[in-house]
Motif scaffolding. Structure first.
Motif, PDB file in Angstrom:
ATOM      1  N   UNK A 249      36.465  69.569  27.398  1.00 39.93           N
ATOM      2  CA  UNK A 249      37.734  70.076  26.861  1.00 39.93           C
ATOM      3  C   UNK A 249      38.908  69.668  27.731  1.00 39.93           C
ATOM      4  N   UNK A 250      38.812  69.913  29.021  1.00 41.31           N
ATOM      5  CA  UNK A 250      39.942  69.647  29.915  1.00 41.31           C
ATOM      6  C   UNK A 250      40.063  68.158  30.219  1.00 41.31           C
ATOM      7  N   UNK A 251      41.273  67.739  30.551  1.00 37.18           N
ATOM      8  CA  UNK A 251      41.488  66.333  30.879  1.00 37.18           C
ATOM      9  C   UNK A 251      40.787  66.016  32.198  1.00 37.18           C
ATOM     10  N   UNK A 252      40.243  64.805  32.292  1.00 32.95           N
ATOM     11  CA  UNK A 252      39.478  64.406  33.481  1.00 32.95           C
ATOM     12  C   UNK A 252      40.335  64.453  34.740  1.00 32.95           C
ATOM     13  N   UNK A 253      41.618  64.093  34.625  1.00 31.09           N
ATOM     14  CA  UNK A 253      42.480  64.091  35.819  1.00 31.09           C
ATOM     15  C   UNK A 253      42.746  65.513  36.307  1.00 31.09           C
ATOM     16  N   UNK A 254      42.852  66.473  35.382  1.00 29.99           N
ATOM     17  CA  UNK A 254      43.046  67.876  35.771  1.00 29.99           C
ATOM     18  C   UNK A 254      41.796  68.424  36.460  1.00 29.99           C
ATOM     19  N   UNK A 255      40.630  68.121  35.911  1.00 26.19           N
ATOM     20  CA  UNK A 255      39.373  68.569  36.526  1.00 26.19           C
ATOM     21  C   UNK A 255      39.224  67.966  37.915  1.00 26.19           C
ATOM     22  N   UNK A 256      39.535  66.688  38.042  1.00 26.91           N
ATOM     23  CA  UNK A 256      39.437  66.020  39.333  1.00 26.91           C
ATOM     24  C   UNK A 256      40.388  66.655  40.354  1.00 26.91           C
ATOM     25  N   UNK A 257      41.579  67.025  39.908  1.00 27.44           N
ATOM     26  CA  UNK A 257      42.540  67.664  40.813  1.00 27.44           C
ATOM     27  C   UNK A 257      42.018  69.021  41.297  1.00 27.44           C
ATOM     28  N   UNK A 258      41.475  69.828  40.382  1.00 30.54           N
ATOM     29  CA  UNK A 258      40.902  71.113  40.780  1.00 30.54           C
ATOM     30  C   UNK A 258      39.762  70.922  41.779  1.00 30.54           C
ATOM     31  N   UNK A 259      39.007  69.855  41.596  1.00 27.84           N
ATOM     32  CA  UNK A 259      37.882  69.551  42.481  1.00 27.84           C
ATOM     33  C   UNK A 259      38.375  69.192  43.878  1.00 27.84           C
TER      34      UNK A 259
END
Length: 434
Positions: free
Chosen positions: A63-73
């Motif tokens: 669901x979430x954009x890959x760049x947003x998930x990567x940033x949270x990571x």
């Protein structure tokens, strides 16, 4: 009627140990308090208890954009000063702070809801509970309202692999905007949110006129309410609307978000529901005998949250809890929690008069019924081949730095505390029911 519901319950003690900050209203410790009460009343003996898997980044990116998930990571409290542009872009800050183990927190609560959906899909249970989930405000590319990853959307996407129609019901005091937005253009998910609306109340959406668009027109239902609504008004409206929704939409599965900030006396809420009234909604939805995924959500007076979700665990188990005093030692904070029966005023402070007049509630009800009449029949869908459940990332353990692979934090994760799922033999005398 099913002879006896099989209940799957998801819990990981690590999810309750994160800390949003000293002045932040979100206290994940409420999840530990809830779990200790569940143990104290022996409810764990009547259901299957699972530690959820930690959702992989690629699962979150369904669901979430890959760049947003990567940033949270990537982001940590120590490095956030280097990412001022990204923090603003992804809406991290005062409401959604960066704290230690933020990404792991998201992985656990999202993993619980995804696992719950998969067990329902595979008919391994009839009801699945993840009190850590229900973070309904998170958007595709940004955090919102204390929510970083929208576990509900991820769970619904799983359910859509096996079910033509999913019904989402939200009784949090705040509008379930992130879930509604995700499915605003489809008829495969009907979202129904009962919430406070008006006077710049967060998130500012959820007017009755917001009904969905294109294929999703009339499949978003909003029930905007005013301050002070009580058990009688809320449950009557809830039962009338949900009965008609289920009759019209004929869902194959229901997702119920049980935000406890709609209780009287909540730190951020403004409704006057008792635990009896709140749990009556859960009891009513259970009676449809459809596969049911139940999550938590908001709730900022943590003792009341723990009481409420414990009572609702009992409701889902067809177990009535006595008016007993439970000594609940949660970490370093001992607290006496009482689960009361029909006398909520003993411990829930009322927030003022009910501003929802009979004429106002009748108007809202008629609007919703009129919108439902625009749905000619339950939508059908051509089901495709079911995608695989698990998305395991490719990596070679031998290529990892052994110091990183076996750091102390990782090693600690493999140690199960004696009291995490069940009462221990030596250290839980404080959990006995008085």
């Amino acid at each position: 009627m099913r002879s006896k519901d099989r209940i799957s319950y998801f819990y990981d003690g690590d999810v309750g140990s994160v800390y949003f900050g000293p002045n932040h209203p979100m206290k994940p410790h409420r999840l530990c308090m809830t779990h200790h009460l569940v143990l104290s009343y022996d409810l764990h003996k009547k259901m299957e208890i699972y530690r959820p898997h930690k959702a992989y980044p690629v699962e979150l990116a369904q669901f979430h954009s890959a760049d947003y998930v990567e940033f949270l990571h990537r982001i940590t409290p120590d490095t956030q000063h280097l990412f001022s542009t990204e923090l603003a872009k992804y809406n991290l800050g005062e409401d959604c702070p960066v704290f230690d183990n933020l990404f792991e927190f998201c992985q656990i609560y999202a993993g619980g809801t995804i696992d719950a959906a998969r067990r329902l899909n595979n008919q391994l249970c009839d009801i699945a509970i993840n009190w850590a989930g229900g973070l309904h405000h998170a958007k595709k590319c940004e955090a919102s309202g204390f929510c970083y990853i929208n576990d509900l959307v991820l769970g619904i996407l799983e359910l859509l692999k096996y079910h033509a129609r999913v019904l989402y019901i939200d009784i949090d005091v705040h509008h379930g905007d992130g879930v509604e937005e995700a499915f605003y253009f489809t008829d495969r998910v009907m979202t129904v949110s009962f919430h406070k609306y008006g006077d710049l109340f967060f998130p500012g959406t959820g007017d009755a006129k917001e009904v969905g668009e294109k294929e999703g027109k009339y499949y978003a239902i909003n029930v905007p309410l005013k301050d002070g609504i009580d058990d009688t008004s809320f449950t009557r409206l809830f039962k009338t609307i949900i009965s008609k929704v289920v009759e019209t939409y004929q869902p194959g599965v229901i997702v119920l978000q049980c935000g406890a900030d709609s209780l009287a006396g909540d730190r951020l809420g403004c409704f006057n529901l008792s635990i009896d009234g709140h749990s009556e909604c859960v009891r009513f939805v259970k009676r449809f005998n459809l596969p049911l995924l139940v999550t938590g959500g908001g709730g900022y007076t943590k003792e009341n949250v723990a009481r409420c979700w414990t009572v609702e665990t009992g409701v889902l188990l067809d177990t009535e809890l006595p008016n007993a005093l439970v000594q609940c030692c949660c970490g370093n904070l001992p607290c006496d929690l009482v689960v009361m029966g029909s006398n909520p005023e003993n411990y829930l402070s009322v927030c003022g008069e009910n501003l929802n007049s009979k004429s106002y509630l009748t108007t809202i009800k008629m609007q919703v019924m009129e919108n439902l009449r625009c749905i000619q029949h339950a939508p059908s869908v051509q089901m495709q081949e079911v995608p695989p459940d698990f998305y395991i990332p490719d990596f070679d353990e031998d290529e990892q730095n052994p110091d990183e692979r076996n750091d102390q934090h990782t090693q600690d994760k493999h140690i199960q505390r004696d009291d995490e799922y069940y009462e221990g033999d030596n250290d839980n005398d404080h959990m006995d029911v008085a």
